[in-house]
Design a protein around this motif. Sequence first.
Motif, PDB file in Angstrom:
ATOM      1  N   TYR A  99       0.802  -1.089  -0.029  1.00  0.00           N
ATOM      2  CA  TYR A  99       0.083   0.125  -0.024  1.00  0.00           C
ATOM      3  C   TYR A  99       0.970   1.244  -0.014  1.00  0.00           C
ATOM      4  O   TYR A  99       0.735   2.056  -0.676  1.00  0.00           O
ATOM      5  CB  TYR A  99      -0.968   0.112   1.172  1.00  0.00           C
ATOM      6  CG  TYR A  99      -2.199   1.142   1.242  1.00  0.00           C
ATOM      7  CD1 TYR A  99      -2.906   1.171   0.012  1.00  0.00           C
ATOM      8  CD2 TYR A  99      -1.908   2.175   2.261  1.00  0.00           C
ATOM      9  CE1 TYR A  99      -3.779   2.030  -0.087  1.00  0.00           C
ATOM     10  CE2 TYR A  99      -2.774   3.160   2.038  1.00  0.00           C
ATOM     11  CZ  TYR A  99      -3.834   3.191   1.088  1.00  0.00           C
ATOM     12  OH  TYR A  99      -4.749   4.315   1.015  1.00  0.00           O
ATOM     13  N   GLY A 100       1.745   1.098   0.756  1.00  0.00           N
ATOM     14  CA  GLY A 100       2.756   2.251   0.877  1.00  0.00           C
ATOM     15  C   GLY A 100       3.421   2.572  -0.750  1.00  0.00           C
ATOM     16  O   GLY A 100       3.589   3.570  -1.142  1.00  0.00           O
ATOM     17  N   ARG A 154       0.576   4.031  -3.036  1.00  0.00           N
ATOM     18  CA  ARG A 154       0.217   5.523  -2.774  1.00  0.00           C
ATOM     19  C   ARG A 154       0.987   6.394  -2.360  1.00  0.00           C
ATOM     20  O   ARG A 154       0.741   7.628  -2.446  1.00  0.00           O
ATOM     21  CB  ARG A 154      -0.963   5.224  -1.943  1.00  0.00           C
ATOM     22  CG  ARG A 154      -2.272   4.196  -2.218  1.00  0.00           C
ATOM     23  CD  ARG A 154      -3.027   5.004  -3.400  1.00  0.00           C
ATOM     24  NE  ARG A 154      -4.335   4.481  -3.405  1.00  0.00           N
ATOM     25  CZ  ARG A 154      -4.575   3.294  -4.382  1.00  0.00           C
ATOM     26  NH1 ARG A 154      -3.578   2.882  -5.237  1.00  0.00           N
ATOM     27  NH2 ARG A 154      -6.083   2.914  -4.230  1.00  0.00           N
ATOM     28  N   GLY A 155       2.203   5.850  -1.771  1.00  0.00           N
ATOM     29  CA  GLY A 155       2.946   6.745  -1.133  1.00  0.00           C
ATOM     30  C   GLY A 155       3.777   7.759  -2.181  1.00  0.00           C
ATOM     31  O   GLY A 155       4.055   7.543  -3.297  1.00  0.00           O
ATOM     32  N   ARG A 160      -8.892   5.518  -6.610  1.00  0.00           N
ATOM     33  CA  ARG A 160      -8.414   6.376  -5.355  1.00  0.00           C
ATOM     34  C   ARG A 160      -9.695   6.988  -5.018  1.00  0.00           C
ATOM     35  O   ARG A 160      -9.762   7.591  -3.595  1.00  0.00           O
ATOM     36  CB  ARG A 160      -7.399   7.371  -5.926  1.00  0.00           C
ATOM     37  CG  ARG A 160      -6.188   6.499  -5.744  1.00  0.00           C
ATOM     38  CD  ARG A 160      -5.237   7.262  -6.801  1.00  0.00           C
ATOM     39  NE  ARG A 160      -3.897   6.549  -7.100  1.00  0.00           N
ATOM     40  CZ  ARG A 160      -2.901   6.779  -6.561  1.00  0.00           C
ATOM     41  NH1 ARG A 160      -2.374   7.742  -5.774  1.00  0.00           N
ATOM     42  NH2 ARG A 160      -1.871   5.840  -6.954  1.00  0.00           N
ATOM     43  N   GLU A 216     -10.479   8.624  -1.064  1.00  0.00           N
ATOM     44  CA  GLU A 216     -10.605  10.333  -0.840  1.00  0.00           C
ATOM     45  C   GLU A 216     -11.728  10.646  -0.019  1.00  0.00           C
ATOM     46  O   GLU A 216     -11.853  11.286   0.858  1.00  0.00           O
ATOM     47  CB  GLU A 216     -10.744  11.103  -2.459  1.00  0.00           C
ATOM     48  CG  GLU A 216      -9.441  10.733  -3.312  1.00  0.00           C
ATOM     49  CD  GLU A 216      -8.387  10.625  -2.564  1.00  0.00           C
ATOM     50  OE1 GLU A 216      -8.040  11.388  -1.493  1.00  0.00           O
ATOM     51  OE2 GLU A 216      -7.298  10.118  -3.157  1.00  0.00           O
ATOM     52  N   ARG A 249     -10.808  10.291   3.365  1.00  0.00           N
ATOM     53  CA  ARG A 249     -10.049  11.019   3.924  1.00  0.00           C
ATOM     54  C   ARG A 249     -10.761  12.571   4.088  1.00  0.00           C
ATOM     55  O   ARG A 249     -10.447  13.063   5.231  1.00  0.00           O
ATOM     56  CB  ARG A 249      -9.049  11.169   3.052  1.00  0.00           C
ATOM     57  CG  ARG A 249      -8.341   9.873   2.646  1.00  0.00           C
ATOM     58  CD  ARG A 249      -6.639  10.448   2.785  1.00  0.00           C
ATOM     59  NE  ARG A 249      -5.727   9.371   2.824  1.00  0.00           N
ATOM     60  CZ  ARG A 249      -5.747   8.551   1.892  1.00  0.00           C
ATOM     61  NH1 ARG A 249      -6.010   8.796   0.603  1.00  0.00           N
ATOM     62  NH2 ARG A 249      -4.945   7.507   1.869  1.00  0.00           N
ATOM     63  N   ILE A 250     -11.591  12.504   3.260  1.00  0.00           N
ATOM     64  CA  ILE A 250     -12.296  14.150   3.525  1.00  0.00           C
ATOM     65  C   ILE A 250     -12.994  14.180   4.853  1.00  0.00           C
ATOM     66  O   ILE A 250     -13.166  14.939   5.827  1.00  0.00           O
ATOM     67  CB  ILE A 250     -13.255  14.365   2.334  1.00  0.00           C
ATOM     68  CG1 ILE A 250     -12.222  14.674   1.123  1.00  0.00           C
ATOM     69  CG2 ILE A 250     -14.258  15.588   2.656  1.00  0.00           C
ATOM     70  CD1 ILE A 250     -12.892  14.723  -0.169  1.00  0.00           C
ATOM     71  N   GLY A 254     -11.968  12.667   7.468  1.00  0.00           N
ATOM     72  CA  GLY A 254     -11.143  12.727   8.404  1.00  0.00           C
ATOM     73  C   GLY A 254     -10.518  11.459   8.850  1.00  0.00           C
ATOM     74  O   GLY A 254      -9.854  11.345  10.028  1.00  0.00           O
ATOM     75  N   ALA A 255     -10.717  10.498   8.059  1.00  0.00           N
ATOM     76  CA  ALA A 255     -10.157   9.134   8.448  1.00  0.00           C
ATOM     77  C   ALA A 255      -8.510   9.092   8.150  1.00  0.00           C
ATOM     78  O   ALA A 255      -7.918   9.795   7.113  1.00  0.00           O
ATOM     79  CB  ALA A 255     -10.632   7.789   7.542  1.00  0.00           C
ATOM     80  N   ASP A 300      -4.797   7.543   7.533  1.00  0.00           N
ATOM     81  CA  ASP A 300      -4.278   6.695   6.427  1.00  0.00           C
ATOM     82  C   ASP A 300      -4.394   5.146   6.830  1.00  0.00           C
ATOM     83  O   ASP A 300      -4.837   4.361   6.044  1.00  0.00           O
ATOM     84  CB  ASP A 300      -2.721   6.831   6.068  1.00  0.00           C
ATOM     85  CG  ASP A 300      -2.509   8.004   5.331  1.00  0.00           C
ATOM     86  OD1 ASP A 300      -3.317   8.335   4.460  1.00  0.00           O
ATOM     87  OD2 ASP A 300      -1.587   8.796   5.481  1.00  0.00           O
ATOM     88  N   LEU A 301      -4.047   5.025   8.116  1.00  0.00           N
ATOM     89  CA  LEU A 301      -4.148   3.382   8.529  1.00  0.00           C
ATOM     90  C   LEU A 301      -5.523   3.118   8.565  1.00  0.00           C
ATOM     91  O   LEU A 301      -5.833   1.745   8.092  1.00  0.00           O
ATOM     92  CB  LEU A 301      -3.507   3.347  10.073  1.00  0.00           C
ATOM     93  CG  LEU A 301      -3.019   1.815  10.411  1.00  0.00           C
ATOM     94  CD1 LEU A 301      -2.133   1.428   9.395  1.00  0.00           C
ATOM     95  CD2 LEU A 301      -2.533   2.042  11.639  1.00  0.00           C
ATOM     96  N   PHE A 357      -6.759   2.395   4.951  1.00  0.00           N
ATOM     97  CA  PHE A 357      -6.159   1.221   4.757  1.00  0.00           C
ATOM     98  C   PHE A 357      -6.980  -0.159   5.255  1.00  0.00           C
ATOM     99  O   PHE A 357      -7.303  -0.914   4.456  1.00  0.00           O
ATOM    100  CB  PHE A 357      -4.742   1.064   4.942  1.00  0.00           C
ATOM    101  CG  PHE A 357      -4.003  -0.350   4.740  1.00  0.00           C
ATOM    102  CD1 PHE A 357      -3.971  -0.756   3.587  1.00  0.00           C
ATOM    103  CD2 PHE A 357      -3.812  -1.038   5.869  1.00  0.00           C
ATOM    104  CE1 PHE A 357      -3.152  -1.975   3.447  1.00  0.00           C
ATOM    105  CE2 PHE A 357      -2.955  -2.279   5.696  1.00  0.00           C
ATOM    106  CZ  PHE A 357      -2.769  -2.953   4.380  1.00  0.00           C
TER     107      PHE A 357
END
Lengths: 293, 315
Positions: A111-112, A115-116, A182, A186, A189-190, A192-193, A195-196, A199
């Motif tokens: 995953y890293g 996406r990283g 993706r 997103e 994420r918006i 507020g989650a 990264d972990l 995942f």
Amino acid sequence: MGRRPRRKQATEEGAPLLLGHGRLPRALASVALVVFAGLWLLPFVWAIATSFQSEQDVATPGLNPIKGALTLEPYRTVLDRGNIPIWAFNSILIAALVTLITIVISTLAAYGLSRGTFKGRKLLLGVTVASIMVPPQLLIVPLFQEMLAFNLVDTYWAVILPQVVAPMMVFILKRFFDGIPRELEEAARIDGASDLRVFWSIVLPLSRPIVAAVSVFVFIGAWNNFLWPFIVTNDPNLMTLPVGLATVEDAYGVVYAQSMASALIAAAPLIVVFLFFQRRIVKSVATTGLGGT
Amino acid sequence: MSTTSSRPDATDSPVESKAGQHPAPPTARPRTKQTGWLFVVPFAVAFALFMIWPIVQGLWMSFTDESLTLSSTEFVGFDNFAEAFGDPDVWSSLGNTLFFTVITVVPLVLVALGMALLVHTGLAGQWVWRLSFFAPFLLPVSVVTIIWQWLYQPDLGMANQALEKLGLEPVGWLSDEQVAMWSIAALTVWWTVGFNFLLYLAALQSLPDQLYEAAALDGAGAWRRLFSITLPQLKRTTGLVAMLQILASLKVFDQIYILTKGGPNNSTRPILEYIYDVGFTGYRLGYASAISYLFFALIIVISIAQLRIFPRQEG
């Protein structure tokens, strides 16, 4: 299992693509299939028949694999010796830990890498892919020295740790993660989650088939690994089934019924697992991309 | 450009992020940029410790006289490599490995293909065929060798008893120098063909039905469909199976070591067993490393050759 899966297979995969509906080709194919399957099952049949007889009966010449009264004696003797249950326990524990650790570090890394954008990502990816070429046997000498230096020889960790590095699996998982849109992440994420969290709650659930496939391959690989556990374990109580059977059991001399009994006890677990998961395993070969055309 | 050490807090605004080369919306960039690295750390540490370090250490050792018994180690330059080139045991065990590879790869590809085609014809009882062909692949090496040791047993084993029934002379399956490697190859085909079979089966199942429907409309018979559609469609899979199989066969060790210990008279000893013997029985780790690296170089050459050959065949 019952009948349900069998019927399903006949309809899903039984399309007469190759032969059409001609009678003769189908009959010839059936005969060839039965002959092949018979050849492949013959060693099992011979071994199973041998394992249920007394040593004296086994020692009588004859092509009929069943030569006398059937008995459970070989199994009793082998299990009474107590080695095989210990080795089976070691094998299960080691294969399970190797699989668990491999899956955790490989999915995270994949995953890293997918996406990283951190510095060195391309380098790490390149080196990981390149290392797929390295035959693991090449590393046994320096790895053994490393284990000596870490004082790990004759411990479970010496067997487990080097096996958790699976560049091929990281690559397969990364390719799968690359294909996940993706946008799904997103949205979370918006909200507020972390990264972990993304995942764990979004990517992993979507990746169940590939993670299952990779787990199966890692488990089979670890269960059957011989050379490395053979080199780093001397204590019979720490040996895995393959190592114990090949080194210690061998020392009991020529007792064929007992040898076959121990072989079959050691063979049983994975065959039972395959019986239950065979459709999954066949699919997994396809999903990992190995089988795709 | 990116700083891997500093960690922005959660309020990091999307505006600060740089447009990456990926099509992802910029909102995701800042956090991924940092934690992406953390995701990789556990694997990277294990990878460095158990892959990179041994590779580097092994290469260094191959230029020394490192030994399990000697206390001090000296740099010896290319001595080990020079010795390996002049060592008849290196050449003979390498020859055994290549011979084993040739006599296993061909049947392991063809038999797997035949099995997959037969199973895919759609006869009833799919799971039985699949289990029959794949089950041996699930066995640990020692189980395989125990069963085949019994089949190859000189007096009571099935192989010789069957020959006797046919009025033929018994064969020293594992004791005759001319025969032993073939016996091991037969065992290996039985044991490992199931994986190639599954690869072919998966490929067959993913072939589009339309091709066959069109062919059926054109009146193509079974053989014609096999040679004009199925086999050409399987070319890529065949390339993959052959490549994986060559690499796997070159690394043969386990079954030979357990069955014959490389005998009789070293006639079945593969290069990996020679490396093991030199390193762990002869304690010459430096020399063992040098032979390992020569073998690795050979594997790379063969892999590059394959990559050049197979894509051309795909057309």
